[in-house]
Design a protein around this motif. Sequence first.
Motif, PDB file in Angstrom:
ATOM      1  N   ALA A  65       0.833  -1.203   0.000  1.00  0.00           N
ATOM      2  CA  ALA A  65       0.000   0.000   0.000  1.00  0.00           C
ATOM      3  C   ALA A  65       0.868   1.254   0.000  1.00  0.00           C
ATOM      4  N   LYS A  66       1.951   1.251   0.747  1.00  0.00           N
ATOM      5  CA  LYS A  66       2.854   2.406   0.793  1.00  0.00           C
ATOM      6  C   LYS A  66       3.483   2.655  -0.573  1.00  0.00           C
ATOM      7  N   LYS A  67       3.848   1.579  -1.296  1.00  0.00           N
ATOM      8  CA  LYS A  67       4.411   1.752  -2.638  1.00  0.00           C
ATOM      9  C   LYS A  67       3.350   2.278  -3.595  1.00  0.00           C
ATOM     10  N   ILE A  68       2.171   1.679  -3.547  1.00  0.00           N
ATOM     11  CA  ILE A  68       1.110   2.038  -4.488  1.00  0.00           C
ATOM     12  C   ILE A  68       0.641   3.480  -4.290  1.00  0.00           C
ATOM     13  N   GLU A  69       0.774   4.002  -3.093  1.00  0.00           N
ATOM     14  CA  GLU A  69       0.306   5.381  -2.865  1.00  0.00           C
ATOM     15  C   GLU A  69       1.227   6.421  -3.494  1.00  0.00           C
ATOM     16  N   THR A  70       2.410   6.023  -3.951  1.00  0.00           N
ATOM     17  CA  THR A  70       3.322   6.997  -4.546  1.00  0.00           C
ATOM     18  C   THR A  70       3.101   7.102  -6.053  1.00  0.00           C
ATOM     19  N   PRO A  71       3.037   8.324  -6.572  1.00  0.00           N
ATOM     20  CA  PRO A  71       2.878   8.503  -8.020  1.00  0.00           C
ATOM     21  C   PRO A  71       3.998   7.833  -8.825  1.00  0.00           C
ATOM     22  N   ALA A  72       5.210   7.851  -8.301  1.00  0.00           N
ATOM     23  CA  ALA A  72       6.332   7.252  -9.035  1.00  0.00           C
ATOM     24  C   ALA A  72       6.117   5.750  -9.243  1.00  0.00           C
ATOM     25  N   TYR A  73       5.648   5.064  -8.231  1.00  0.00           N
ATOM     26  CA  TYR A  73       5.411   3.620  -8.375  1.00  0.00           C
ATOM     27  C   TYR A  73       4.233   3.360  -9.315  1.00  0.00           C
ATOM     28  N   ARG A  74       3.198   4.164  -9.233  1.00  0.00           N
ATOM     29  CA  ARG A  74       2.060   3.998 -10.153  1.00  0.00           C
ATOM     30  C   ARG A  74       2.496   4.228 -11.597  1.00  0.00           C
ATOM     31  N   GLU A  75       3.434   5.143 -11.815  1.00  0.00           N
ATOM     32  CA  GLU A  75       3.995   5.349 -13.160  1.00  0.00           C
ATOM     33  C   GLU A  75       4.745   4.095 -13.616  1.00  0.00           C
TER      34      GLU A  75
END
Length: 98
Positions: A65-75
Motif C-alpha cells: 500500500a505504501k508503494k502504491i500510494e506513490t505517483p512514481a510507483y504507479r507510473e
Amino acid sequence: ESEPAPGNRYDHWNVVLAQAIHRRFVGDLKAFDRGKKLYHLGVLRSLKCPGVLLECGFLTSYLEAKKIETPAYREKLAAALTAGIRDYAVTIAGGRGR
C-alpha cells in the motif's frame, strides 16, 4: 460433477496477453512472482477481444500500500503494463506474418 466455467473465444490469446504482462511485472518491477491464475471469470467471458484481469498489488499489505500510494510507483506500474501490451502486440503481429 460440475462442468468447468466457459471461457471466451479468445482464451488462447488471453493467456498470451497474460504472459506478456506477467513477464514485465516480474522483470521490470522486480515484483514478487505470485504466478498467473487462469480462471474463466464472468467479467472476461463476454469480451469481444482478448483480456486479462490484473491485480497490481494488495492494499491490505502495508508495504504494498505504501508503494502504491506513490505517483512514481504507479507510473512504473503503468509503464510495465504498457510494455507488456506492446510485447503482446509484437507477438501477435509476428504470428500473422508481419
